[in-house]
Scaffold this active site. Structure first.
Site, PDB file in Angstrom:
ATOM      1  N   LYS A  90      10.798  58.018   4.301  1.00 62.04           N
ATOM      2  CA  LYS A  90      12.143  58.628   4.034  1.00 62.04           C
ATOM      3  C   LYS A  90      11.754  60.045   3.144  1.00 62.04           C
ATOM      4  O   LYS A  90      10.844  60.258   3.005  1.00 62.04           O
ATOM      5  CB  LYS A  90      13.047  58.002   3.236  1.00 62.04           C
ATOM      6  CG  LYS A  90      13.308  56.591   3.821  1.00 62.04           C
ATOM      7  CD  LYS A  90      14.445  56.671   4.735  1.00 62.04           C
ATOM      8  CE  LYS A  90      14.481  55.737   5.930  1.00 62.04           C
ATOM      9  NZ  LYS A  90      15.157  54.526   5.461  1.00 62.04           N
TER      10      LYS A  90
HETATM   11  C1  LIG Z   1      15.514  52.937   5.767  1.00 65.05           C
HETATM   12  C2  LIG Z   1      17.130  52.822   5.848  1.00 65.05           C
HETATM   13  C3  LIG Z   1      17.804  51.628   5.114  1.00 65.05           C
HETATM   14  C4  LIG Z   1      16.983  50.726   4.374  1.00 65.05           C
HETATM   15  O1  LIG Z   1      15.946  51.052   3.486  1.00 65.05           O
HETATM   16  P1  LIG Z   1      15.045  50.130   2.769  1.00 65.05           P
HETATM   17  O2  LIG Z   1      14.473  50.897   1.767  1.00 65.05           O
HETATM   18  O3  LIG Z   1      13.720  49.958   4.017  1.00 65.05           O
HETATM   19  O4  LIG Z   1      15.456  48.804   2.851  1.00 65.05           O
HETATM   20  C5  LIG Z   1      19.203  51.441   5.000  1.00 65.05           C
HETATM   21  N1  LIG Z   1      19.778  52.485   5.709  1.00 65.05           N
HETATM   22  C6  LIG Z   1      19.421  53.450   6.324  1.00 65.05           C
HETATM   23  C7  LIG Z   1      20.288  54.335   7.012  1.00 65.05           C
HETATM   24  C8  LIG Z   1      18.007  53.629   6.487  1.00 65.05           C
HETATM   25  O5  LIG Z   1      17.601  54.541   7.194  1.00 65.05           O
END
Ligand SMILES: *Cc1c(COP(=O)(O)O)cnc(C)c1O
Length: 397
Positions: free
Chosen positions: A181
């Site tokens: 991210k």
């Molecule tokens: C990555 C992601 C999540 C989940 O994130 P985590 O921290 O891995 O639980 C939720 N929604 C979207 C749109 C994502 O890209």
């Protein structure tokens, strides 16, 4: 040309993060201490919220948001048909029924208030809007929509940390710090909620619904505790919070770099690959998490991806529509979302992260051009026309 290897995503970590982690280890206090609190406060301030709750993932954050808003069995929550599976899973955890909305169009793969209207019924309690790829949804429009129908508005802002308005007008907004991210704590997430009562319910549920924290007992402020609700262990630790604080300092520059690279991608794609359509637009407010585009209908995406892989470029698909996964098909029944399905067939994600150079972006676009030419010689035609147009234009200058 020497062989390049270009990853789809990758964190930017350095001396600051290493030093921060070392300090935590030396301090001897490893979880739920002053760094977690400082991280929450700083993250809230960056997004114009008064407070925030650090958790162990964005998935936990979405789960807590729904629970703290009182959503559960018998309720319905509107969710986009195209998003990461965590968005819908969080709804399923609560026992509520996810109702999938089709995306507005294949070139803007987010849901729109006008089209969600038909999905609202007497059991609908909330809408989860996703800032897809970092491109922020119309939160004023969604707020009006939700107020008129007495619904909660939740933003899945996993792709948009650092976007000042990612949480604005929401009842809750959820962020992810997974390594691919825009900023990372390895695993980790954050919940923003403007109503202090919602945040305080979520805070209790983060740690088994207990009335006192380990820190309170350690400092002698409390000797025992009660458990007032069913909670979870969704806590963030000090190591992650320390990394998060260091990443937060970098975030504005990291996002700015992502935006510049996205603009370059768009320019090169328009010039060199007219048969591909970049999603959203250059002027759309964004944290530039993903660089997604649409391939022409019928093009064999797997072959394109394999061909680019052979040239050292990793690509991906964000996202296969939720209702087509085996588990979710059996949980939701047979539903049709024509635009989400077409998007799912044609979308391709190119590498985008702050560690890329301009040359890397040029290389990625050239490998896509070459892959298309190798596999589909017929697609040459529009490119030749485009080159002629540009050549004649420059003659007039
Ligand atoms: C990555 C992601 C999540 C989940 O994130 P985590 O921290 O891995 O639980 C939720 N929604 C979207 C749109 C994502 O890209």
């Amino acid at each position: 040309m020497h062989f390049r290897s270009i990853d789809l995503a990758g964190p930017v970590l350095g001396e600051e993060e290493q030093c921060a982690v070392r300090h935590v280890l030396e301090s001897g206090w490893l979880t739920m201490g002053e760094r977690v609190r400082a991280f929450e406060t700083a993250f809230a301030a960056m997004h114009r919220a008064s407070d925030a709750l650090a958790v162990n993932s964005c998935t936990s954050s979405l789960h807590l948001a729904l629970l703290a808003l009182g959503i559960g069995k018998g309720d319905e929550v509107i969710v986009p048909g195209v998003t990461f599976v965590a968005t819908i899973n969080a709804v399923l955890y609560t026992g509520a029924k996810p109702v999938l909305a089709d995306i507005g169009s294949i070139s803007t793969p987010i849901i729109h208030p006008a089209e969600a209207d038909a999905l609202v019924g007497p059991r609908t309690r909330a809408v989860i809007v996703v800032h897809y790829g970092g491109y922020t949804a119309d939160m004023d429009g969604w707020r009006t929509f939700c107020d008129r129908r007495d619904l909660f508005l939740i933003a899945d802002a996993a792709h948009a940390p650092g976007e000042t308005f990612a949480a604005s007008r929401t009842d809750a907004a959820c962020f992810s710090f997974f390594p691919n991210k825009n900023m990372t704590t390895a695993e980790g997430g954050m919940l923003l909620a403007h109503d202090p009562e919602v945040l305080s319910r979520a805070r209790a549920m983060r740690s088994h619904g207990m009335t006192t924290l380990t820190m309170d007992r350690h400092e002698g402020h409390a000797f025992t505790y009660d458990v007032t609700m069913l909670g979870y262990n969704y806590r963030m630790d000090e190591l992650r919070a320390a990394i998060g604080l260091a990443q937060l300092k970098r975030l504005p520059a990291l996002n700015a770099r992502r935006r510049r690279l996205s603009v370059l991608y768009r320019d090169l794609l328009v010039q060199d690959i007219p048969e591909a359509t970049p999603t959203f637009s250059a002027s759309w407010p964004t944290a530039a998490h993903l660089m997604t585009l649409l391939l022409p209908p019928g093009m064999d995406r797997n072959r394109i991806m394999a061909d680019m892989r052979a040239s050292g470029v990793q690509t991906s698909i964000h996202y296969p529509p939720l209702h087509l996964f085996s588990h979710h098909r059996s949980a939701l029944g047979d539903i049709r979302l024509p635009k989400s399905e077409e998007y799912g067939r044609r979308t391709l994600t190119l590498p985008l992260h702050p560690g890329l150079s301009e040359k890397d972006v040029e290389y990625v676009v050239s490998t896509l051009r070459e892959a298309i030419d190798r596999i589909y010689p017929a697609f040459d035609l529009p490119v030749i026309e485009n080159r002629c147009r540009r050549a004649s234009k420059s003659l007039h200058l």
